[in-house]
Design an enzyme around this catalytic site. Sequence first.
Site, mmCIF file in Angstrom:
data_model
loop_
_atom_site.group_PDB
_atom_site.id
_atom_site.type_symbol
_atom_site.label_atom_id
_atom_site.label_comp_id
_atom_site.label_asym_id
_atom_site.label_seq_id
_atom_site.Cartn_x
_atom_site.Cartn_y
_atom_site.Cartn_z
ATOM 1 N N ARG A 106 13.479 23.423 -46.233
ATOM 2 C CA ARG A 106 12.139 23.014 -45.826
ATOM 3 C C ARG A 106 11.113 23.480 -46.852
ATOM 4 O O ARG A 106 11.026 24.665 -47.149
ATOM 5 C CB ARG A 106 11.826 23.600 -44.448
ATOM 6 C CG ARG A 106 10.540 23.086 -43.840
ATOM 7 C CD ARG A 106 10.404 23.521 -42.398
ATOM 8 N NE ARG A 106 10.330 24.961 -42.245
ATOM 9 C CZ ARG A 106 10.031 25.569 -41.101
ATOM 10 N NH1 ARG A 106 9.820 24.850 -40.017
ATOM 11 N NH2 ARG A 106 9.969 26.881 -41.033
ATOM 12 N N THR A 110 4.675 21.875 -47.278
ATOM 13 C CA THR A 110 4.571 20.621 -46.528
ATOM 14 C C THR A 110 5.439 20.604 -45.282
ATOM 15 O O THR A 110 5.239 19.762 -44.403
ATOM 16 C CB THR A 110 4.981 19.440 -47.414
ATOM 17 O OG1 THR A 110 6.381 19.562 -47.736
ATOM 18 C CG2 THR A 110 4.176 19.422 -48.700
ATOM 19 N N ASP A 202 14.319 33.960 -38.120
ATOM 20 C CA ASP A 202 15.020 33.016 -38.990
ATOM 21 C C ASP A 202 16.521 33.145 -38.728
ATOM 22 O O ASP A 202 17.129 34.160 -39.066
ATOM 23 C CB ASP A 202 14.707 33.320 -40.458
ATOM 24 C CG ASP A 202 15.276 32.275 -41.400
ATOM 25 O OD1 ASP A 202 16.506 32.113 -41.417
ATOM 26 O OD2 ASP A 202 14.486 31.631 -42.111
ATOM 27 N N ASP A 205 18.746 33.849 -41.867
ATOM 28 C CA ASP A 205 18.606 35.219 -42.360
ATOM 29 C C ASP A 205 19.314 36.216 -41.452
ATOM 30 O O ASP A 205 20.006 37.132 -41.932
ATOM 31 C CB ASP A 205 17.121 35.602 -42.470
ATOM 32 C CG ASP A 205 16.461 34.979 -43.689
ATOM 33 O OD1 ASP A 205 17.178 34.454 -44.562
ATOM 34 O OD2 ASP A 205 15.212 35.007 -43.753
#
Length: 211
Positions: A106, A110, A202, A205
Amino acid sequence: MAAQVITIDHPLVQHKLSLMRRVETTTADFRALMREISLLMAYEVTRDLPLKLQPIQTPMAPMLAPMLAAEKKLVLVSILRAGQGLLDGMLELIPSARVGHIGLYRDPHTLIPIEYYFKVPTDIEDREVLVVDPMLATGHSAAAAVARLRQTRPQSIRFICLVAAPEGIRYFHKQNPDVPIYTAAVDDGLDEHGYIIPGLGDAGDRLFGTR
């Protein structure tokens, strides 16, 4: 088909998800919990797989036994990298499934997903696809993955995640009203960075220890 969101609210799924959410949960425990919860979720996702009666011999007598219909073939498609955590548990339950991978990241500014890897079985046209990714946040990556998979013309597509945000559900189903979403929880929403709140951080992660 109308847009569907199926929340898997089994107590064991909910308990394990709560353990995964805790900030003090270690990488090893997070990884083990994801494998366990994905196996449990796979039971619900595959609940409607068709059965056929086939003759078998038990130690006592012959019988017609229900077994999975041979023509119902599955492929599990993992959205890299966090999707690997869900993939492992589901493969334990469905070892005959083929596996595909879609690599997306990602753009931090944006939030638009960019594809960097795509590989699926050559016979995907004959299979039903289960797309796995722990988080459905903005919905952009999931929608991009499904759009790419549609080009391969699979029999059907389902999307499976641990946690979804309402914004992601709306975006995903605007693009894919015929693809059901299976999730363990629909959370409150997204923060200004596009992360799910309360979420679990996340997932990649925490799964791989790169936080």
